[in-house]
Scaffold this active site. Structure first.
Site, PDB file in Angstrom:
ATOM      1  N   ARG A  94     -82.760 -11.302 -13.155  1.00 42.48           N
ATOM      2  CA  ARG A  94     -82.429 -12.707 -13.438  1.00 42.48           C
ATOM      3  C   ARG A  94     -82.130 -13.497 -12.169  1.00 42.48           C
ATOM      4  NH1 ARG A  94     -77.582 -15.654 -15.932  1.00 42.48           N
ATOM      5  NH2 ARG A  94     -78.464 -17.148 -17.406  1.00 42.48           N
ATOM      6  N   ILE A 120     -81.048 -22.407 -17.187  1.00 36.69           N
ATOM      7  CA  ILE A 120     -81.477 -21.086 -17.645  1.00 36.69           C
ATOM      8  C   ILE A 120     -80.455 -20.662 -18.695  1.00 36.69           C
ATOM      9  CG2 ILE A 120     -80.243 -19.981 -15.730  1.00 36.69           C
ATOM     10  CD1 ILE A 120     -82.259 -17.705 -15.820  1.00 36.69           C
ATOM     11  N   SER A 121     -80.936 -20.231 -19.846  1.00 31.43           N
ATOM     12  CA  SER A 121     -80.048 -19.985 -20.980  1.00 31.43           C
ATOM     13  C   SER A 121     -79.092 -18.827 -20.714  1.00 31.43           C
ATOM     14  CB  SER A 121     -80.863 -19.672 -22.241  1.00 31.43           C
ATOM     15  OG  SER A 121     -81.642 -20.777 -22.634  1.00 31.43           O
ATOM     16  N   GLN A 122     -77.933 -18.900 -21.355  1.00 26.41           N
ATOM     17  CA  GLN A 122     -76.943 -17.819 -21.355  1.00 26.41           C
ATOM     18  C   GLN A 122     -77.628 -16.512 -21.771  1.00 26.41           C
ATOM     19  OE1 GLN A 122     -74.213 -18.371 -24.547  1.00 26.41           O
ATOM     20  NE2 GLN A 122     -72.666 -16.988 -23.733  1.00 26.41           N
TER      21      GLN A 122
END
Length: 273
Positions: A94, A120-122
């Site tokens: 990530r 950027i999503s959790q």
């Protein structure tokens, strides 16, 4: 003239529109969007300093293998049980998908800004949405709406042979293309610059569709691009948002289920250059 009815329309109810605020909309920021809401208030990401060009480069190693193991362990504790999704989250670094100044925070359970007012999503949100969409299914072709920096598409590519992703912001499209080249996407992601609300009709039907931005309603075009028996998962709403799971049960029938309270950036039509 009769207005065409959306396949999943519910009885009308009154809504209030808040005054226009930031570029994302009232109350939105790159620090509080694309996350699950815990209790009455959304999770808010603390401010983090951005590295200046003269600052020393961040060590992108970051013991990332160990940190990803910790992230996956945390996801298990949070109820994610799909081994395909967990293995995919373990495989994709990530920290390669965020700015170097935020790389040390890449494996926190938080959304992070990626520029252009987007996030950027959790990690939990990514894992949960993909697990629910793919539950008990073999996925050959999946569509992602809102590619952002490319992270979620890279995760999908670990267990889906064909991943189609659309991004409407040109700068993010260019960023995602570069990120996917180095982020272990296995060459399975076909990235497009365009209006995600229209989907990709020429590539339909899809075995799953995941939407990473919240619209007032889920676009009808996307519902018709699902294969029968396939699932779409998307946030829906404005001030109050829920994750919505839709399964296509027949040529003209869909089943709708409301899931978690979330907060996502708004779903918008067209493109941004």
């Amino acid at each position: 003239m009769n207005k065409r009815r959306h396949p999943l329309d519910k009885p009308a109810r009154s809504t209030r529109t808040a005054p226009t605020g930031s570029a994302l909309g009232p109350g939105y920021s790159a620090a509080n969007s694309n996350t699950r809401i815990h209790g009455p208030r959304p999770f808010t990401l603390p401010q983090s300093p951005i590295r200046t060009p003269d600052a020393p480069a961040v060590n992108l190693g970051l013991n990332s293998d160990r940190l990803r193991l910790q992230m996956v362990h945390r996801l298990r504790e949070q109820g994610i049980t799909d081994e395909r999704v967990l293995s995919a989250m373990q495989a994709v670094p990530r920290h390669l998908f965020v700015d170097q100044g935020l790389a040390s925070r890449a494996y926190e359970d938080a959304a992070l800004p990626i520029g252009y007012g987007q996030t950027i999503s959790q990690p939990w949100v990514v894992a949960h949405m993909l697990a629910v969409m793919s539950d008990g299914r073999t996925l050959a072709r999946v569509l992602e709406i809102g590619a952002g920096c490319g992270y979620q598409a890279a995760v999908l590519a670990q267990f889906v042979p064909e991943v189609y992703a659309i991004e409407r912001v040109r700068g993010l499209y260019d960023q995602a293309r570069l990120n996917l080249a180095q982020g272990r996407a296995r060459g399975r992601v076909r990235l497009s610059f365009g209006d995600g609300m229209q989907g990709l009709e020429h590539r339909a039907p899809f075995d799953g569709i995941v939407v990473a931005a919240a619209g007032v309603k889920i676009p009808e075009a996307l519902l018709h691009q699902l294969a029968v028996g396939a699932r779409l998962i998307a946030p829906e709403g404005t001030a109050h948002q829920r994750l919505i799971l839709i399964e296509r049960t027949g040529p003209s029938s869909w089943h709708r289920l409301e899931l978690d309270d979330v907060r996502f950036v708004p779903l918008r039509p067209g493109t941004q250059t």
